[in-house]
Motif scaffolding. Structure first.
Motif, PDB file in Angstrom:
ATOM      1  N   VAL A 185       7.794 -22.048  20.281  1.00 27.82           N
ATOM      2  CA  VAL A 185       8.457 -21.492  19.095  1.00 27.82           C
ATOM      3  C   VAL A 185       9.866 -22.047  18.948  1.00 27.82           C
ATOM      4  O   VAL A 185      10.548 -22.348  19.935  1.00 27.82           O
ATOM      5  CB  VAL A 185       8.522 -19.954  19.148  1.00 27.82           C
ATOM      6  N   VAL A 186      10.304 -22.172  17.700  1.00 21.25           N
ATOM      7  CA  VAL A 186      11.670 -22.600  17.355  1.00 21.25           C
ATOM      8  C   VAL A 186      12.183 -21.646  16.277  1.00 21.25           C
ATOM      9  O   VAL A 186      11.403 -20.931  15.640  1.00 21.25           O
ATOM     10  CB  VAL A 186      11.683 -24.050  16.820  1.00 21.25           C
ATOM     11  N   PRO A 187      13.497 -21.603  16.049  1.00 17.67           N
ATOM     12  CA  PRO A 187      14.020 -20.727  15.000  1.00 17.67           C
ATOM     13  C   PRO A 187      13.505 -21.157  13.625  1.00 17.67           C
ATOM     14  O   PRO A 187      13.397 -22.347  13.352  1.00 17.67           O
ATOM     15  CB  PRO A 187      15.536 -20.925  15.092  1.00 17.67           C
ATOM     16  N   ASP A 188      13.179 -20.192  12.803  1.00 19.56           N
ATOM     17  CA  ASP A 188      12.751 -20.492  11.433  1.00 19.56           C
ATOM     18  C   ASP A 188      13.711 -19.797  10.469  1.00 19.56           C
ATOM     19  O   ASP A 188      14.699 -20.382  10.046  1.00 19.56           O
ATOM     20  CB  ASP A 188      11.300 -20.042  11.237  1.00 19.56           C
TER      21      ASP A 188
ATOM     22  N   TYR B 125       6.370 -22.125  14.701  1.00 21.43           N
ATOM     23  CA  TYR B 125       5.996 -23.306  15.460  1.00 21.43           C
ATOM     24  C   TYR B 125       6.291 -24.540  14.625  1.00 21.43           C
ATOM     25  O   TYR B 125       5.945 -24.578  13.443  1.00 21.43           O
ATOM     26  CB  TYR B 125       4.499 -23.264  15.815  1.00 21.43           C
ATOM     27  N   PRO B 126       6.908 -25.553  15.235  1.00 25.29           N
ATOM     28  CA  PRO B 126       7.189 -26.756  14.467  1.00 25.29           C
ATOM     29  C   PRO B 126       5.909 -27.561  14.273  1.00 25.29           C
ATOM     30  O   PRO B 126       4.936 -27.368  15.003  1.00 25.29           O
ATOM     31  CB  PRO B 126       8.166 -27.517  15.370  1.00 25.29           C
TER      32      PRO B 126
ATOM     33  N   MET C  65      17.561 -19.099  18.398  1.00 16.98           N
ATOM     34  CA  MET C  65      16.655 -18.253  19.180  1.00 16.98           C
ATOM     35  C   MET C  65      17.371 -16.935  19.444  1.00 16.98           C
ATOM     36  O   MET C  65      18.603 -16.881  19.438  1.00 16.98           O
ATOM     37  CB  MET C  65      16.277 -18.948  20.493  1.00 16.98           C
ATOM     38  N   PRO C  66      16.609 -15.845  19.663  1.00 16.46           N
ATOM     39  CA  PRO C  66      17.247 -14.535  19.771  1.00 16.46           C
ATOM     40  C   PRO C  66      18.127 -14.408  21.008  1.00 16.46           C
ATOM     41  O   PRO C  66      17.923 -15.080  22.014  1.00 16.46           O
ATOM     42  CB  PRO C  66      16.056 -13.581  19.872  1.00 16.46           C
TER      43      PRO C  66
END
Lengths: 325, 640, 325
Positions: free
Chosen positions: B131-134, B119-120, B139-140
């Motif tokens: 959710v965002v890519p970390d 989460y940013p 993203m998947p």
């Protein structure tokens, strides 16, 4: 705090000489009462104790007058907008409210019941057990005495606060357990004194006389010897009562004694700690009542000891000053 | 009570269901732990009036601006300095990402443990909940049947090993497998992966039943075997990880964003978990360099981390120093004093104490004070043991439970937790901010203050004119004894006697109200109890992170349907909600389930709560993140 | 004297054994107890319980468990093992080792305080019986013995910390302050002043009482009269001759109190947030962290018993009469 410290701190001088010297027709009891009656400190202590007893008895009455039961929460009306306790004198609350808006006065009155109950009951149990064990040990002597004396020594050298905590942690806190724990760690203090007295009493002529008259052991122990031991037991018991009250308050303060919502002065202070010092009334009033009670019992115990044996130097001197004045 | 509008959703995201196991374990356990740990009572008054402060749709409104209220974003970031965090109570699982289950653990992990998604940090609640890519580059990629999730790692991710070594997809797989290690005393975390990932359940059940005292070698063998045996996790190369699900799950992204899914380096297999002295490796901006158990945790800059590899976190301060050995009930007061004086910067496990809030809010709100939402939270609540044989099985009678619904003075419970500006009475399962929230109240009482008369007459009608006697297990710390006493007094007013048993907080869930056999509740050890519940994630897809908590009797053992409530209507509604294709359809079904549960009076909701936090004056960029209910410590910078 | 000491040591060992066994029964062998469940953590399944029972040997006969339990307490490296904390997985020995400096600091400072204060007040009171000084001492003793430790601690915090601090006079440190003596001796003492007073005052009161009565008695004896007759200064008579022989009962008391400090320490540490054994045991009980509770109870019991033996030895050295008995 220290239960076992009491008897060690004040080694009893044998009272036999007093008995031997009591040639006058006045019975020792009356003599003692007469002495106590002239003792301002003793009278003040008795008055305080009677007031506390009256408070305890009148607890339901106080609850009726105020309309607040001891466990009736009143968070809506009995706390401020932030849920904080109300100070003394606010709307029908003479001594203020606690964190759940309950009446501190009413809870103190009901708390007095707990304190007195624990103090008296625990001491009574301790006294009965202590007297029986001490008498048996001292009278029969021999291996029985050795065993009982060792048992009492072990109990007296127990780290009792710690062990009380262990018991409570295993069985869960409750009032009966609190009373039993206190009684268990107090009986040896009385037992040891009684044993010592019994040891010397059984060599006395009157015991020999009783024997030759065909009296049984039980009769000699409880009818002949016991009355001679009453005085030290009373003194010690009076001093054990405040110790028991303090012990209960301490356990409850730690959350290991009387369980909420039943009010006890100790668990009220524990609740107060969760609120903070700005609610000073939540601390000060239970403290005052607790202190007054223990102080009164200690003073009275000391006065009784003094009255029983005027020759001992009493630290809580008060009467002599009056005479001088 | 003010009118609350329904959470408006404009997105028409495709949604499908996941099995209900997902939420069950995790949620309740988290509530037991997390709510227990944040029990320092808080209070507030005079907060912004005229708005519904508890309605998430108002959270982002500019006139409230909850999340940015005390952000202190002015100026440009300053590098350096030591962020001083102060409070009480050590972490419960030695900072292990798969062991920590309390929000305070999530707070710290933010600095050293990364997930594929996260989460940013944002003062916009909608963004903060999405959710965002970390560690993942994007993203998947999701297969059209919704069963396969494929992640590719971004480049530049390094462990702070000597020498630094790239983070691999195997590390992420290992991390997820570690959740079932019994030595970590797993809470609900394994449930998320058991219920979603194909082949995970068999692996996990066997692992969980291993004795916790097993040697590291046995543990490593189990995990290594799982790396190949679990069919639902594949790592074709060190940058790719592919999950196969047992059935579609729209919230699999949220599940992968949980800290439990952090990567775990192979070194962790050498240790007995949770043993003090174990080295924790970092792939985030900070690394734990000192861990003096029970006293202090010090994190310093991780040289192996680069800003280029991380789009969420920052590395502004040099050192994060957590002093956590304050003890006693005055801890919160002391922390507050130190924050005000500037000798500490942020709180640890404490909230602003009740006595201080008023002064901080009037005459005008102190900018260092922030009051933050916890959408969907219901804490505490009262649950009935519907299987209890006591009182002739009275609690199995829905009429008795319905009568008791009227007994509680919810305003009083609010006050115990700090008053009306921090808490709002709740009359249903799903609280504002959670999926399927539509306000309703089946058991209205005047001002939510309880209606003893109604309770009494209904009890009489149910055949209990003389009331009943209920056994209550309550936690022995924090606000819990006060809540118990309030419940007891409220029930007494309607003729019901409550006998309480205090339970050590740490064992409330297992040795306390929890049971070890499916029929355990029938012993009637307790009739009512007051657990709490904070969802593990927030936002529009957390439906089953909320309601299934209390309703599924069949699947709950040894889960968190503490009272054993099991209703076929609710079960079927939940199944439908999980498998519905649109958010609006799902929401409607969740709401129906909510209504059914309340009609059955399976539990008594009390309130939903806000969190008051304070910061020192020199703290800048203090951004609240909902999932850890705390500031993001990797965003903070300190003015000189 | 050797025989006396041996007897005391045997008694001490018996006490210790009783405590160790009681702890075993209460925690492991009590009917209905399920130690596996205590160890299982939060997700309890029957299979997990069975595995723990096997792994830890809880499925073996009680007597074998007892044997293993005793074995783990044999004080040689490799054998001695108190287990690990349920919460932070630290070895219990480490937790105890971290806490002991706090208890030692607390006990050492408090012991000095109560000895100096107690004997000092007692001597001043005894030198001029019934003087103003004596009456002051009386009040001191009276309040002291009636004062529960936790009330004294709360009062000190309220008046000396809270009231002063909110009025801008922050002289005393906030609760929870603790500095090791090795870091900064001044800070160390500063942080401990209020806890020291809390622990010491109650005990000092008993000391004053003991000193006073013991000294008064001694001052009445012949050899003191002789000393006075020889023209020795009053100061010399009191401090060189009388006080020395009056100290015997105080030594006994000292041992009891040093051991009893554990009880006071539990309360004092809870109130002042000092991370010693007392706070650790109370916190461990709150979360039912049994290995820590058991470890601290056993180790404290050992210290209490050891302190008693040391005191008995000292007593024997000081008072020749004991050696004979």
């Amino acid at each position: 705090m220290s239960l076992s410290a009491i008897d060690v701190a004040s080694p009893e001088s044998p009272l036999e000489e007093r008995a031997a010297g009591g040639i006058e027709a006045r019975s020792p009891l009356r003599l003692v009462l007469a002495r106590l009656r002239t003792d301002r400190v003793a009278i003040a202590s008795v008055v305080v104790i009677l007031l506390i007893v009256a408070l305890a008895i009148a607890a339901p009455l106080i609850a009726g007058i105020t309309g607040h039961g001891p466990t009736d929460t009143n968070v809506d009306g009995g706390t401020d907008a932030n849920g904080q306790p109300l100070p003394p004198g606010s709307a029908g609350y003479l001594l203020g409210t606690d964190n759940l808006g309950r009446d501190i006065l009413v809870r103190i009155a009901y708390g007095a019941r707990i304190s007195l109950l624990v103090g008296v009951l625990a001491t009574a149990i301790a006294a009965v057990v202590g007297v029986v064990i001490g008498l048996v040990a001292g009278y029969f002597g021999g291996w029985l005495d050795s065993i009982l004396a060792r048992v009492m020594d072990v109990v007296l050298s127990f780290p009792y606060v710690l062990f009380a905590i262990v018991l409570v942690s295993v069985f869960g806190p409750s009032l009966p357990l609190t009373i039993l724990v206190i009684a268990f760690f107090s009986f040896a203090a009385i037992g040891r004194i009684v044993r010592g007295q019994a040891l010397s009493q059984r060599e006395k002529e009157y015991v020999e006389a009783a024997h030759s008259l065909g009296a049984g052991n039980l009769r000699i122990m409880f009818v002949d010897i016991l009355p001679n031991l009453v005085a030290p037991v009373i003194v010690l018991a009076t001093l054990l009562i405040p110790a028991a009250i303090i012990f209960e308050a301490t356990l409850s303060f730690l959350g290991l004694g009387v369980v909420p919502p039943t009010p006890s002065w100790g668990n009220m202070l524990s609740d107060a700690e969760g609120v903070g010092f700005q609610a000073w009334w939540f601390y000060i009033f239970p403290m005052l009542f607790l202190l007054a009670t223990t102080l009164a019992f200690n003073l009275l115990g000391d006065a009784i000891r003094d009255a029983l044996d005027p020759r001992t130097e009493r630290i809580f001197a008060g009467r002599r000053k009056k005479k001088n004045a | 009570m003010s009118v609350r509008s329904m959470l408006v959703r404009s997105t028409e995201r495709k949604t499908c269901g996941v099995t209900r196991w997902t939420g069950i374990l995790a949620i309740a356990a988290l509530a037991v732990v997390a709510c227990g740990s944040t029990s320092t009572s808080t209070t507030s008054s005079g907060a912004a009036q005229g708005n519904d402060l508890f309605n998430p749709s108002d959270f982002n409104a500019s006139h409230i601006s909850w999340l940015s209220a005390n952000q202190n974003a002015s100026g440009s970031p300053v590098m350096g300095g030591t962020l001083q965090i102060e409070g009480s109570t050590d972490l419960s699982a030695a900072a292990d990402p798969q062991g920590e289950y309390e929000t305070i653990g999530f707070t710290l992990e933010r600095a050293y443990a990364r997930q594929l998604l996260s989460y940013p940090a944002s003062t916009d609640l909608t963004k903060a909940e999405s959710v965002v890519p970390d560690a993942a580059a994007t993203m998947p990629t999701i297969s059209s049947d919704g069963l396969t999730y494929s992640f590719t790692l971004r480049s530049g991710l390094m462990w702070n090993t000597a020498p630094p070594r790239p983070v691999t997809s195997q590390d992420f797989e290992r991390g997820i497998l570690r959740n079932c290690d019994p030595t970590l005393a797993p809470n609900g975390n394994p449930g998320y992966y058991v219920s979603t990932i194909a082949g995970f359940k068999a692996f996990c059940t066997a692992f969980e039943n291993q004795s916790p005292s097993e040697r590291p070698a046995a543990r490593a063998a189990t995990i290594n075997a799982g790396m190949t045996s679990v069919s639902g996790i594949k790592t074709p190369d060190s940058n790719t990880i592919v999950f196969t699900l047992t059935q579609p799950a729209t919230d699999f992204d949220n599940i992968i964003a949980l800290p439990f899914a952090s990567a775990a380096p192979i070194e962790y297999l050498k240790y007995t978990p949770l043993t003090p002295g174990n080295v924790l490796y970092s792939d985030g901006p900070y690394a734990i360099t000192t861990y003096n158990v029970g006293h202090e945790i010090i994190l310093t800059r991780n040289a192996a981390w680069t800003q280029a590899s991380d789009s969420i976190r920052h590395q502004y301060v040099d050192t994060i120093d957590v002093k956590l050995d304050l003890a006693g009930s005055a801890a919160a007061t002391e922390v507050q004093q130190d924050l005000a004086a500037g000798t500490a910067d942020l709180e640890w496990n404490t909230n602003v104490p009740p006595a201080d809030i008023h002064g901080l809010e009037s005459p005008s709100r102190n900018p260092q004070l922030g009051v933050f939402p916890a959408p969907g939270t219901t804490n505490p609540y009262l649950v009935f043991n519907v299987q209890s044989p006591n009182n002739g099985g009275a609690l199995g009678n829905v009429k008795v439970r319905q009568a008791l619904e009227y007994a509680i003075d919810k305003v009083a419970i609010n006050k115990i937790y700090g008053g009306a500006s921090l808490n709002e009475p709740l009359n249903q399962v799903i609280a504002a901010g959670a999926e399927g929230y539509v306000p309703f109240n089946d058991y209205p009482t005047p001002n939510n203050q309880g209606d003893p008369g109604k309770c009494k007459s209904l009890l009489k009608a149910a055949g209990y004119p003389n009331g009943v006697t209920l056994k209550d297990y309550y936690r022995n710390s924090g606000n819990h004894p006060a809540v118990f006493q309030e419940v007891q007094a409220d029930f007494a007013r309607c003729g019901v006697t409550v006998v309480g048993t205090p339970i050590a907080t740490g064992y409330y869930g297992s040795s306390g109200i929890g049971v070890t056999s499916p029929n355990g509740l029938k012993t009637g050890n307790w009739d009512v109890t007051e657990p709490g519940w904070v969802p593990d994630w927030f936002g529009p897809t957390n439906g089953r992170a909320t309601l299934p908590d209390i309703l599924d009797g069949a699947l709950s053992f040894p889960g968190s349907d503490w009272g054993g409530y099991d209703d076929p209507t609710v079960d079927s509604l939940v199944t439908q909600a999980e498998s519905s294709m649109t958010l609006s359809a799902a929401a409607a079904l969740w709401h129906q389930a909510d209504e059914q549960v309340m009609k059955d009076a399976a539990f008594i909701p009390f309130e939903t709560t806000l969190t008051p936090l304070f910061r020192s004056a020199r703290v800048h960029n203090a951004i609240f993140i909902p999932f850890s209910e705390y500031y993001d410590i990797t965003q903070v910078w300190l003015s000189k | 004297m050797i025989r006396f000491l041996i007897r005391r040591i045997i008694l001490g060992l018996i006490t210790l054994w009783v405590i160790i066994t009681l702890v075993f029964i209460l925690y492991y062998a009590r009917p209905g107890v399920d130690p596996a469940r205590e160890l299982a953590g939060r997700a309890v399944t029957p299979a997990l319980l069975a595995n723990i029972n096997k792994e830890y040997g809880f499925d073996q006969p009680v007597i074998i468990q007892y044997w293993h339990y005793l074995e783990r307490l044999i004080p040689i490296p490799g054998h001695f093992n108190l287990g690990t904390s349920n919460t932070n997985r630290l070895p219990v020995t480490t937790i105890i080792a971290q806490a002991v400096p706090i208890d030692l600091s607390l006990a050492a400072g408090a012991a000095i305080l109560w000895t100096v204060l107690g004997i000092g007040v007692g001597v001043l009171a005894a030198r001029r019986p019934r003087s103003l000084m004596d009456r002051g001492a009386t009040v001191f003793v009276l309040t002291g013995v009636s004062m529960p430790v936790f009330i004294l601690g709360l009062l000190l915090l309220y008046v000396l910390y809270y009231l002063l601090t909110i009025h801008g006079i922050a002289i005393f440190p906030k609760p929870g302050s603790w500095t090791p003596i090795t870091t900064n001796p001044l800070e160390w003492a500063h942080d401990l002043i209020l806890p020291w007073i809390t622990v010491a005052l109650v005990i000092a009161a008993t000391y004053s009482r003991l000193t006073r009565s013991s000294l008064l008695e001694t001052l009445g004896e012949d050899y003191i009269r002789t000393a006075r007759a020889k023209g020795l200064s009053e100061r010399r008579v009191v401090y060189r001759h009388a006080l020395r022989s009056s100290l015997t009962p105080i030594v006994t008391q000292f041992g009891i109190d040093l051991a009893g400090v554990m009880g006071g320490a539990i309360v004092t540490e809870s109130i002042f947030g000092l991370p010693g054994l007392g706070l650790a045991v109370v916190q461990a009980i709150q979360v039912q962290n049994l290995p820590v509770v058991i470890g601290i109870v056993l180790v404290s019991a050992f210290f209490v018993v050891a302190a008693n033996i040391v005191v008995d030895a000292l007593y024997a050295v000081l008072d020749p009469r004991v050696r004979v008995s």
